[in-house]
Design a protein around this motif. Structure first.
Motif, mmCIF file in Angstrom:
data_model
loop_
_atom_site.group_PDB
_atom_site.id
_atom_site.type_symbol
_atom_site.label_atom_id
_atom_site.label_comp_id
_atom_site.label_asym_id
_atom_site.label_seq_id
_atom_site.Cartn_x
_atom_site.Cartn_y
_atom_site.Cartn_z
ATOM 1 N N ALA A 152 28.923 33.528 39.255
ATOM 2 C CA ALA A 152 29.787 34.661 39.594
ATOM 3 C C ALA A 152 31.109 34.533 38.843
ATOM 4 C CB ALA A 152 30.023 34.701 41.103
ATOM 5 N N GLY A 153 31.662 33.320 38.834
ATOM 6 C CA GLY A 153 32.926 33.083 38.129
ATOM 7 C C GLY A 153 32.767 33.270 36.620
ATOM 8 N N LYS A 154 31.661 32.766 36.090
ATOM 9 C CA LYS A 154 31.428 32.875 34.643
ATOM 10 C C LYS A 154 31.284 34.329 34.217
ATOM 11 C CE LYS A 154 29.038 28.470 34.111
ATOM 12 N NZ LYS A 154 27.816 27.786 33.730
ATOM 13 N N LEU A 155 30.506 35.058 34.999
ATOM 14 C CA LEU A 155 30.264 36.459 34.660
ATOM 15 C C LEU A 155 31.560 37.255 34.790
ATOM 16 C CD1 LEU A 155 28.180 38.583 33.879
ATOM 17 C CD2 LEU A 155 27.533 38.788 36.278
ATOM 18 N N ALA A 156 32.330 36.951 35.837
ATOM 19 C CA ALA A 156 33.588 37.658 36.049
ATOM 20 C C ALA A 156 34.532 37.419 34.860
ATOM 21 C CB ALA A 156 34.244 37.172 37.345
ATOM 22 N N LYS A 157 34.587 36.183 34.420
ATOM 23 C CA LYS A 157 35.472 35.853 33.294
ATOM 24 C C LYS A 157 34.993 36.560 32.025
ATOM 25 C CE LYS A 157 37.802 32.027 31.113
ATOM 26 N NZ LYS A 157 37.385 31.333 29.935
ATOM 27 N N GLN A 215 27.125 31.921 55.011
ATOM 28 C CA GLN A 215 26.286 30.940 55.697
ATOM 29 C C GLN A 215 26.758 29.526 55.417
ATOM 30 O OE1 GLN A 215 23.652 31.754 57.619
ATOM 31 N NE2 GLN A 215 23.985 33.923 57.255
ATOM 32 N N ARG A 216 26.930 29.279 54.141
ATOM 33 C CA ARG A 216 27.232 27.909 53.727
ATOM 34 C C ARG A 216 28.713 27.629 53.984
ATOM 35 N NH1 ARG A 216 28.105 25.817 48.392
ATOM 36 N NH2 ARG A 216 27.782 27.880 47.556
ATOM 37 N N PRO A 217 28.982 26.544 54.739
ATOM 38 C CA PRO A 217 30.389 26.218 54.960
ATOM 39 C C PRO A 217 31.029 26.017 53.587
ATOM 40 C CG PRO A 217 28.931 24.649 56.094
ATOM 41 C CD PRO A 217 28.066 25.528 55.263
ATOM 42 N N ASN A 218 32.182 26.517 53.414
ATOM 43 C CA ASN A 218 32.910 26.296 52.169
ATOM 44 C C ASN A 218 32.543 27.226 51.006
ATOM 45 O OD1 ASN A 218 35.030 24.896 51.115
ATOM 46 N ND2 ASN A 218 33.716 23.515 49.932
ATOM 47 N N ALA A 219 31.506 28.080 51.190
ATOM 48 C CA ALA A 219 31.103 28.934 50.066
ATOM 49 C C ALA A 219 32.212 29.920 49.687
ATOM 50 C CB ALA A 219 29.824 29.687 50.401
ATOM 51 N N VAL A 220 32.895 30.461 50.722
ATOM 52 C CA VAL A 220 33.965 31.426 50.459
ATOM 53 C C VAL A 220 35.078 30.728 49.672
ATOM 54 C CG1 VAL A 220 35.744 32.865 51.518
ATOM 55 C CG2 VAL A 220 33.443 32.805 52.510
ATOM 56 N N GLN A 266 36.603 31.350 45.947
ATOM 57 C CA GLN A 266 38.031 31.571 45.695
ATOM 58 C C GLN A 266 38.541 30.647 44.593
ATOM 59 O OE1 GLN A 266 38.984 31.374 49.818
ATOM 60 N NE2 GLN A 266 39.633 33.525 49.912
ATOM 61 N N VAL A 267 38.057 29.410 44.605
ATOM 62 C CA VAL A 267 38.470 28.455 43.564
ATOM 63 C C VAL A 267 37.969 28.937 42.196
ATOM 64 C CG1 VAL A 267 38.118 26.097 42.705
ATOM 65 C CG2 VAL A 267 38.556 26.486 45.138
ATOM 66 N N VAL A 268 36.701 29.353 42.179
ATOM 67 C CA VAL A 268 36.095 29.827 40.933
ATOM 68 C C VAL A 268 36.839 31.075 40.427
ATOM 69 C CG1 VAL A 268 34.023 31.032 40.114
ATOM 70 C CG2 VAL A 268 33.792 28.863 41.280
ATOM 71 N N GLY A 269 37.172 31.987 41.366
ATOM 72 C CA GLY A 269 37.882 33.209 41.007
ATOM 73 C C GLY A 269 39.249 32.902 40.417
ATOM 74 N N GLU A 270 39.906 31.945 41.036
ATOM 75 C CA GLU A 270 41.235 31.566 40.543
ATOM 76 C C GLU A 270 41.145 31.038 39.114
ATOM 77 O OE1 GLU A 270 44.474 28.643 42.408
ATOM 78 O OE2 GLU A 270 43.660 30.201 43.733
ATOM 79 N N ARG A 271 40.142 30.194 38.901
ATOM 80 C CA ARG A 271 39.976 29.636 37.546
ATOM 81 C C ARG A 271 39.648 30.732 36.533
ATOM 82 N NH1 ARG A 271 35.776 25.392 37.169
ATOM 83 N NH2 ARG A 271 35.598 25.154 39.404
ATOM 84 N N ALA A 272 38.854 31.708 36.993
ATOM 85 C CA ALA A 272 38.459 32.793 36.091
ATOM 86 C C ALA A 272 39.556 33.848 35.954
ATOM 87 C CB ALA A 272 37.172 33.446 36.614
ATOM 88 N N GLY A 273 40.577 33.754 36.822
ATOM 89 C CA GLY A 273 41.649 34.749 36.804
ATOM 90 C C GLY A 273 41.177 36.090 37.334
ATOM 91 N N VAL A 274 40.239 36.056 38.286
ATOM 92 C CA VAL A 274 39.671 37.286 38.835
ATOM 93 C C VAL A 274 39.850 37.272 40.363
ATOM 94 C CG1 VAL A 274 37.487 38.521 39.224
ATOM 95 C CG2 VAL A 274 37.984 37.562 36.960
ATOM 96 N N PRO A 275 40.366 38.370 40.950
ATOM 97 C CA PRO A 275 40.577 38.375 42.399
ATOM 98 C C PRO A 275 39.271 38.307 43.189
ATOM 99 C CG PRO A 275 41.054 40.534 41.458
ATOM 100 C CD PRO A 275 40.797 39.618 40.309
ATOM 101 N N VAL A 276 39.393 37.751 44.404
ATOM 102 C CA VAL A 276 38.219 37.577 45.270
ATOM 103 C C VAL A 276 38.449 38.331 46.569
ATOM 104 C CG1 VAL A 276 36.839 35.895 46.567
ATOM 105 C CG2 VAL A 276 37.698 35.303 44.289
ATOM 106 N N TYR A 277 37.477 39.140 46.947
ATOM 107 C CA TYR A 277 37.518 39.801 48.252
ATOM 108 C C TYR A 277 36.705 38.961 49.226
ATOM 109 C CZ TYR A 277 37.371 43.388 51.821
ATOM 110 O OH TYR A 277 37.519 44.074 52.990
ATOM 111 N N ALA A 278 37.346 38.519 50.299
ATOM 112 C CA ALA A 278 36.657 37.644 51.258
ATOM 113 C C ALA A 278 37.012 38.075 52.664
ATOM 114 C CB ALA A 278 37.086 36.201 51.022
#
Ligand code: GDP
Length: 298
Positions: free
Chosen positions: A117-122, A139-144, A148-160
């Motif tokens: 998701a982060g790669k494609l967003a970037k 479902q997965r603890p920590n997935a959100v 968010q970490v991936v989005g930050e690295r990609a410079g893309v906002p995350v809706y959560a």
């Protein structure tokens, strides 16, 4: 990836060099070797069968060519058939007529969806798009948090979903994210969904509910190329349970034998759009069947 297959095919085809006209027996022997190489690479049997039948038929019927000797002709046929099973033309993303284009990511847990998701967003942002990432893996603890970490690295906002509201309903999150994308003028929405360790009904139902709520322009099935033939079974389960319009192969940097990559298009009838080849955001590319075929033939 593909190293063994590549070595085997190169050796088989090298053995044809220096021969004048190829007899049917030469072609049969070569096809037998190619067949073994493909099976050892874990390519699905129906794919191997069709591939060999095509190569054989074309090689036996090949015109005598001024430009290519018989060995080169067989190499050309094998190359073209490889491109064919990998999907032929490079397939671009379907864009919505009215923004935002909605892309949903589905697949097993650990397939690499969130990373992807982060790669494609970037990648899309680099092309001038304004993507919004959406965290629907609740479902997965920590997935959100991971998204968010991936989005930050990609410079893309995350809706959560807002923290503290319990687990939340992924369908609701997806729906609200589309509204947010319209409001904030994002032209693309990438929806990361929950995966399970194995295919299960609840996973399929949830993914189908999200699909129905957001009507994606693309549903990309993300699959780990390292799982070999299991990739094909998993793909069939997702095709029947949720449906998808394209495939993303991940972990092409691993030492997998290549069977998943060579089988998934033929078995599911859907094209491979992207390939992921490492943990970093840059390890990502559009999937080009012709380049992949050249890589396999060395
Ligand atoms: P998800 O459960 O489908 O969201 O999968 P993740 O995105 O969390 O990825 C699972 C693991 O695979 C993580 O450790 C990632 O760093 C790793 N990963 C993802 N894509 C690749 C890839 O292309 N190559 C390699 N080597 N590791 C990857």
């Amino acid at each position: 990836m593909f190293d063994t297959l590549s070595d085997r095919l190169t050796t088989v085809l090298k053995n044809l060099r220096g021969k004048g006209r190829l007899s049917d027996a030469d072609i049969d022997a070569t096809c037998r070797e190619i067949r073994i190489a493909l099976l050892e690479a874990d390519v699905a049997l129906p794919v191997v069968r069709q591939f060999i039948a095509q190569v054989k038929e074309r090689a036996k019927g090949a015109e005598v060519s001024e430009a290519l000797n018989p060995a080169q002709q067989v190499v050309k046929i094998v190359n073209e058939e490889l491109i064919g099973i990998l999907g032929g033309e490079t397939r671009r993303l379907n864009l919505a007529k009215t923004a935002p284009t909605v892309i949903m990511l589905a697949g097993l847990q650990g397939a690499g969806k969130t990373t992807l998701a982060g790669k494609l967003a970037k990648f899309l942002a680099g092309q001038g798009h304004t993507p919004l990432l959406v965290a629907c893996d609740l479902q997965r603890p920590n997935a959100v948090n991971q998204l968010q970490v991936v989005g930050e690295r990609a410079g893309v906002p995350v809706y959560a979903p807002e923290p503290g509201n319990g687990v939340g309903d992924p369908v609701d999150v997806a729906r609200r994210a589309i509204e947010e994308a319209r409001r904030a003028q994002h032209d693309m929405v990438l929806v990361d969904t929950a995966g399970r360790l194995g295919v299960d009904e609840e996973l399929m139902r949830q993914a189908a509910d999200i699909r129905d709520a957001v009507q994606p322009d693309e549903i990309l099935f993300v699959v780990d190329a390292m799982i070999g033939q299991d990739a094909v079974t998993t793909a069939e389960a997702f095709r029947d349970g949720v449906g998808f319009t394209g495939v993303v192969l991940t972990k092409l940097d691993g030492d997998a034998r290549g069977g998943a990559a060579l089988s998934v298009r033929h078995v599911t009838g859907q094209p491979i759009l992207f390939a992921s080849s490492g943990e970093k955001l840059e390890d990502f590319d559009v999937f080009h069947p012709d380049r992949m075929a050249s890589r396999i033939l060395g």
